[in-house]
Scaffold this motif. Structure first.
Motif, mmCIF file in Angstrom:
data_model
loop_
_atom_site.group_PDB
_atom_site.id
_atom_site.type_symbol
_atom_site.label_atom_id
_atom_site.label_comp_id
_atom_site.label_asym_id
_atom_site.label_seq_id
_atom_site.Cartn_x
_atom_site.Cartn_y
_atom_site.Cartn_z
ATOM 1 N N ASP A 55 -55.902 -49.751 33.488
ATOM 2 C CA ASP A 55 -56.003 -51.136 33.064
ATOM 3 C C ASP A 55 -56.492 -51.954 34.264
ATOM 4 O O ASP A 55 -56.834 -51.396 35.307
ATOM 5 N N VAL A 56 -56.517 -53.261 34.129
ATOM 6 C CA VAL A 56 -57.075 -54.123 35.177
ATOM 7 C C VAL A 56 -56.330 -53.969 36.499
ATOM 8 O O VAL A 56 -56.945 -53.813 37.557
ATOM 9 N N GLU A 80 -48.770 -47.070 45.749
ATOM 10 C CA GLU A 80 -48.567 -48.162 44.792
ATOM 11 C C GLU A 80 -49.279 -47.860 43.478
ATOM 12 O O GLU A 80 -48.757 -48.134 42.400
ATOM 13 N N TYR A 81 -50.477 -47.313 43.575
ATOM 14 C CA TYR A 81 -51.228 -46.946 42.377
ATOM 15 C C TYR A 81 -50.435 -45.922 41.558
ATOM 16 O O TYR A 81 -50.278 -46.066 40.342
ATOM 17 N N ARG A 82 -49.908 -44.895 42.214
ATOM 18 C CA ARG A 82 -49.128 -43.860 41.518
ATOM 19 C C ARG A 82 -47.896 -44.469 40.843
ATOM 20 O O ARG A 82 -47.604 -44.186 39.689
ATOM 21 N N LYS A 83 -47.168 -45.320 41.586
ATOM 22 C CA LYS A 83 -45.971 -45.966 41.028
ATOM 23 C C LYS A 83 -46.336 -46.805 39.812
ATOM 24 O O LYS A 83 -45.644 -46.777 38.795
ATOM 25 N N GLY A 87 -45.218 -46.301 35.779
ATOM 26 C CA GLY A 87 -44.537 -47.354 35.049
ATOM 27 C C GLY A 87 -45.240 -47.797 33.777
ATOM 28 O O GLY A 87 -44.633 -48.416 32.907
ATOM 29 N N THR A 88 -46.525 -47.495 33.646
ATOM 30 C CA THR A 88 -47.262 -47.939 32.476
ATOM 31 C C THR A 88 -47.370 -46.877 31.392
ATOM 32 O O THR A 88 -47.957 -47.107 30.352
ATOM 33 N N ARG A 89 -46.811 -45.724 31.623
ATOM 34 C CA ARG A 89 -46.890 -44.647 30.616
ATOM 35 C C ARG A 89 -45.893 -44.863 29.508
ATOM 36 O O ARG A 89 -44.905 -45.427 29.557
#
Length: 89
Positions: A55-56, A80-83, A87-89
């Motif tokens: 996402d954005v 941070e990207y991985r975290k 969290g968005t799954r």
């Protein structure tokens, strides 16, 4: 004074043309930031997915990590990207 006003107007017109050209040039590098980042040796770590479903916010984190030159900061951005992705799954 009229001559100065005219001269100022010409200067602004030239400046506008330059900024328009610059503005157009600014969008092109932004759209290719991923490939530019990868081309400079800042490829994503092996455990990071390709980003096709980002996402954005995830896209911004990815691009920041790919374009970062400081290895420590780049590592933190990928973390941070991985975290964020977890969290968005």
């Amino acid at each position: 004074t009229a001559g100065q006003g005219q001269q100022g107007k010409e200067g602004r017109e030239q400046g506008d043309g330059t900024s328009k050209e610059g503005g157009g040039g600014q969008t092109a590098p932004g759209t290719g930031a991923r490939s530019a980042g990868r081309g400079t040796g800042n490829a994503p770590p092996p455990d990071v997915p390709d980003g096709s479903d980002d996402d954005v916010v995830a896209r911004q984190l990815r691009e920041a990590a790919e374009n970062e030159t400081d290895p420590e900061l780049r590592k933190k951005l990928w973390d941070e990207y991985r975290k964020y992705k977890r969290g968005t799954r």
